[in-house]
Design an enzyme around this catalytic site. Structure first.
Site, PDB file in Angstrom:
ATOM      1  N   ARG A   1      35.824  45.808  45.250  1.00 39.93           N
ATOM      2  CA  ARG A   1      35.521  46.474  44.191  1.00 39.93           C
ATOM      3  C   ARG A   1      34.312  45.880  43.416  1.00 39.93           C
ATOM      4  O   ARG A   1      34.103  44.788  43.339  1.00 39.93           O
ATOM      5  CB  ARG A   1      36.772  46.382  43.234  1.00 39.93           C
ATOM      6  CG  ARG A   1      38.090  47.244  43.568  1.00 39.93           C
ATOM      7  CD  ARG A   1      37.572  48.647  44.042  1.00 39.93           C
ATOM      8  NE  ARG A   1      37.329  49.690  42.861  1.00 39.93           N
ATOM      9  CZ  ARG A   1      37.300  51.087  42.585  1.00 39.93           C
ATOM     10  NH1 ARG A   1      36.750  51.461  43.822  1.00 39.93           N
ATOM     11  NH2 ARG A   1      37.272  51.599  41.484  1.00 39.93           N
TER      12      ARG A   1
ATOM     13  N   ARG B 131      37.050  49.001  30.457  1.00 41.02           N
ATOM     14  CA  ARG B 131      37.329  48.400  28.994  1.00 41.02           C
ATOM     15  C   ARG B 131      35.995  48.091  28.450  1.00 41.02           C
ATOM     16  O   ARG B 131      35.062  48.500  28.886  1.00 41.02           O
ATOM     17  CB  ARG B 131      37.803  46.826  29.408  1.00 41.02           C
ATOM     18  CG  ARG B 131      36.978  45.955  30.537  1.00 41.02           C
ATOM     19  CD  ARG B 131      37.922  44.762  30.708  1.00 41.02           C
ATOM     20  NE  ARG B 131      37.311  44.108  31.893  1.00 41.02           N
ATOM     21  CZ  ARG B 131      37.718  42.975  32.575  1.00 41.02           C
ATOM     22  NH1 ARG B 131      38.856  42.602  32.242  1.00 41.02           N
ATOM     23  NH2 ARG B 131      37.007  42.672  33.779  1.00 41.02           N
TER      24      ARG B 131
ATOM     25  N   ARG C 230      55.944  37.950  28.145  1.00 45.05           N
ATOM     26  CA  ARG C 230      56.552  36.878  27.079  1.00 45.05           C
ATOM     27  C   ARG C 230      57.409  37.878  25.972  1.00 45.05           C
ATOM     28  O   ARG C 230      57.013  38.760  25.712  1.00 45.05           O
ATOM     29  CB  ARG C 230      55.395  36.282  26.268  1.00 45.05           C
ATOM     30  CG  ARG C 230      54.432  35.719  27.217  1.00 45.05           C
ATOM     31  CD  ARG C 230      53.820  34.581  25.836  1.00 45.05           C
ATOM     32  NE  ARG C 230      52.586  33.885  26.515  1.00 45.05           N
ATOM     33  CZ  ARG C 230      51.323  34.352  26.774  1.00 45.05           C
ATOM     34  NH1 ARG C 230      51.029  35.460  25.784  1.00 45.05           N
ATOM     35  NH2 ARG C 230      50.443  34.048  27.171  1.00 45.05           N
TER      36      ARG C 230
ATOM     37  N   ARG D 106      49.192  38.292  37.728  1.00 45.62           N
ATOM     38  CA  ARG D 106      48.267  37.692  36.704  1.00 45.62           C
ATOM     39  C   ARG D 106      48.770  37.646  35.216  1.00 45.62           C
ATOM     40  O   ARG D 106      48.353  36.811  34.475  1.00 45.62           O
ATOM     41  CB  ARG D 106      46.971  38.013  36.973  1.00 45.62           C
ATOM     42  CG  ARG D 106      46.443  37.985  38.194  1.00 45.62           C
ATOM     43  CD  ARG D 106      45.144  38.829  38.530  1.00 45.62           C
ATOM     44  NE  ARG D 106      44.102  38.592  37.638  1.00 45.62           N
ATOM     45  CZ  ARG D 106      43.261  37.449  37.833  1.00 45.62           C
ATOM     46  NH1 ARG D 106      43.531  36.592  38.682  1.00 45.62           N
ATOM     47  NH2 ARG D 106      42.156  37.154  36.950  1.00 45.62           N
TER      48      ARG D 106
ATOM     49  N   TYR E 182      40.942  36.407  45.169  1.00 45.42           N
ATOM     50  CA  TYR E 182      40.710  36.677  43.869  1.00 45.42           C
ATOM     51  C   TYR E 182      41.052  35.338  42.869  1.00 45.42           C
ATOM     52  O   TYR E 182      41.912  35.444  42.173  1.00 45.42           O
ATOM     53  CB  TYR E 182      41.814  37.788  43.586  1.00 45.42           C
ATOM     54  CG  TYR E 182      41.896  38.490  42.170  1.00 45.42           C
ATOM     55  CD1 TYR E 182      40.875  37.984  41.210  1.00 45.42           C
ATOM     56  CD2 TYR E 182      42.584  39.575  41.773  1.00 45.42           C
ATOM     57  CE1 TYR E 182      40.764  38.897  39.921  1.00 45.42           C
ATOM     58  CE2 TYR E 182      42.703  40.137  40.587  1.00 45.42           C
ATOM     59  CZ  TYR E 182      41.717  39.838  39.534  1.00 45.42           C
ATOM     60  OH  TYR E 182      41.693  40.392  38.557  1.00 45.42           O
TER      61      TYR E 182
HETATM   62  N1  UDP Z   1      45.996  45.386  34.008  1.00 38.92           N
HETATM   63  C1  UDP Z   1      46.662  46.444  33.460  1.00 38.92           C
HETATM   64  N2  UDP Z   1      46.170  46.976  32.343  1.00 38.92           N
HETATM   65  C2  UDP Z   1      45.556  46.205  31.489  1.00 38.92           C
HETATM   66  C3  UDP Z   1      44.896  45.001  31.903  1.00 38.92           C
HETATM   67  C4  UDP Z   1      45.245  44.712  33.262  1.00 38.92           C
HETATM   68  O1  UDP Z   1      47.337  47.142  34.481  1.00 38.92           O
HETATM   69  O2  UDP Z   1      45.230  46.734  30.541  1.00 38.92           O
HETATM   70  C5  UDP Z   1      46.270  45.064  35.437  1.00 38.92           C
HETATM   71  C6  UDP Z   1      45.378  45.463  36.429  1.00 38.92           C
HETATM   72  O3  UDP Z   1      45.814  45.888  37.520  1.00 38.92           O
HETATM   73  C7  UDP Z   1      44.333  44.205  36.736  1.00 38.92           C
HETATM   74  C8  UDP Z   1      45.253  43.132  36.541  1.00 38.92           C
HETATM   75  O4  UDP Z   1      46.354  43.506  35.711  1.00 38.92           O
HETATM   76  O5  UDP Z   1      43.845  44.391  37.759  1.00 38.92           O
HETATM   77  C9  UDP Z   1      44.630  41.904  36.207  1.00 38.92           C
HETATM   78  O6  UDP Z   1      44.203  41.832  34.996  1.00 38.92           O
HETATM   79  P1  UDP Z   1      43.043  41.014  34.501  1.00 38.92           P
HETATM   80  O7  UDP Z   1      42.497  41.068  33.204  1.00 38.92           O
HETATM   81  O8  UDP Z   1      43.589  39.423  35.181  1.00 38.92           O
HETATM   82  O9  UDP Z   1      41.743  41.238  35.507  1.00 38.92           O
HETATM   83  P2  UDP Z   1      40.330  40.793  35.547  1.00 38.92           P
HETATM   84  O10 UDP Z   1      39.902  40.212  34.085  1.00 38.92           O
HETATM   85  O11 UDP Z   1      40.314  39.668  36.548  1.00 38.92           O
HETATM   86  O12 UDP Z   1      39.570  42.042  35.739  1.00 38.92           O
END
Ligand code: UDP
Length: 377
Positions: A249, A280, A176, A172, A354
């Site tokens: 989850r 976060r 880059r 996801r 998802y």
């Molecule tokens: N991820 C990570 N570190 C980060 C942010 C995301 O390893 O700092 C991984 C983590 O496995 C997460 C996935 O990338 O489930 C997808 O992140 P995304 O931000 O798309 O998740 P969402 O915002 O849907 O929770």
């Protein structure tokens, strides 16, 4: 007694789009939702002039022209672009993975130097065909980034080892070799002016909505009100978990208002070590106010710490755990769903996928289009 063409269970994006489209061609719809508000998990509410993303940060992004045109009928968008920051034990990295990240990690300046580092680390790990999230991550960005920015965060978020998780989850995030820290590869991106709740409210205008109504406990009487049901809740709950429970989850937020104009200077900061208990921190004002005078003119700020947890009955499911075991169980539920006459299953929970917001909308438009062309109603 009133009779409806469609009873729509769930006032989130899938339900709202379906209802809006159906109403638009003259179908009579009733929308019910278990919660006391519309908009599902994109729900926002106002606190001291700031729209709080009650169920986590939602940034609308899409490459789909039709979806973008569709949502723009219901809201205008702030020109917001997400650039996330990762805090690993006080070291700050740019996300998604880009030249700023590689420079901070290795001191490299040229794209090919970064590519070389990653290639060396991938080869040292001996990964050819990635079999799981860990191998996929190392193969994309190398071991250093995996250890500092992915492993801790992912294992906190999912409560599972990266070796047990499917690789698509990490795909996801863009990788880059440019100095571009836009979190998404998307033609269009923004956050609705006035919040997501107002956008969904506009979609549902003129449609009967009943809140605080749990469809599953009143299935018999509610289903008989309409020709067809559009169900966007959890698919295993619909069937009373008779084949077993799917895993989800969940997340929990600790939200507080602070008496200062700026807490962290960014909408989202990820804590990627495994010791910090939250994944976060969201500072909601930065989704809608520029980081110039406009943001700082609002005297206070609202922040939310996000904690991940395994779903259990009584709390909200957020993320389907799309691993092999759950995928196989979902496939069995899907067979049951297909046999269920006059019920359409949709959305993140109804399809156990998802989905991002734009994908849910695209899917709802497609399903609704097909239904209204071919439907028996
Ligand atoms: N991820 C990570 N570190 C980060 C942010 C995301 O390893 O700092 C991984 C983590 O496995 C997460 C996935 O990338 O489930 C997808 O992140 P995304 O931000 O798309 O998740 P969402 O915002 O849907 O929770």
């Amino acid at each position: 007694m009133d009779h409806y063409d469609y009873l729509i269970v769930g006032a989130g994006l899938f339900g709202a789009v379906f209802a809006e489209r159906a109403k638009n061609i003259g179908k009579k719809c009733l929308v019910v939702d278990r919660r006391d508000h519309i908009a599902g998990n994109v729900y926002t509410y106002e606190r001291n002039g700031i729209h709080v993303h009650a169920y986590g940060p939602h940034i609308f992004h899409t490459n789909d022209n039709a979806v973008w045109e569709y949502v723009n009928q219901f809201t205008r968008f702030h020109n917001f672009k997400l650039g996330t920051i990762a805090n690993y034990k006080g070291e700050i990295y740019s996300l998604p993975f880009n030249m700023y990240t590689f420079n901070r990690m290795w001191g490299v300046l040229a794209p090919e130097e970064a590519e070389k580092r990653i290639r060396e680390q991938r080869e040292a790990a001996g990964i050819k065909e990635p079999q799981n999230l860990e191998e996929q991550a190392i193969s994309l960005v190398g071991t250093d980034i995996y250890e500092k920015l992915i492993k801790g965060y992912t294992e906190k978020q999912w409560g599972r080892s990266c070796r047990e998780l499917p690789s698509f989850i990490i795909k996801r995030l863009p990788v880059r070799f440019t100095w571009d820290n836009n979190y998404f590869n998307a033609l269009y991106q923004g956050v609705p002016v006035g919040g997501y709740t107002q956008m969904v409210k506009n979609m549902l205008e003129g449609i009967e909505v009943r809140l605080g109504v749990d469809y599953l406990t009143h299935k018999g009487e509610l289903a008989s009100l309409a020709e067809k049901v559009v169900y966007t809740g959890a698919i295993d709950a619909y069937f009373d978990y008779k084949l077993g429970a799917l895993e989800y989850r969940s997340v929990r937020f600790e939200t507080e208002e602070l008496n200062k104009p700026n807490y962290q200077g960014n909408a989202v900061v990820n804590y990627t070590d495994k010791e910090t208990p939250w994944t976060r921190i969201i500072e909601h004002k930065w989704f809608e106010f520029g980081k110039d005078a406009a943001g700082n003119d609002i005297p206070g700020t609202v922040i939310s710490r996000e904690y991940s947890a395994e779903w259990k009955p009584g709390i909200e499911p957020y993320y389907p755990v799309n691993d092999e075991k759950n995928g196989a169980l979902y496939a069995e539920y899907k067979v049951l769903a297909e046999q269920e006459e006059n019920v359409i299953f949709g959305g993140r929970l109804g399809e156990y996928r998802y989905y991002d917001m734009d994908q849910v909308i695209a899917r709802a438009l497609a399903v609704c289009g097909k239904e209204l062309r071919e439907g028996l109603v």
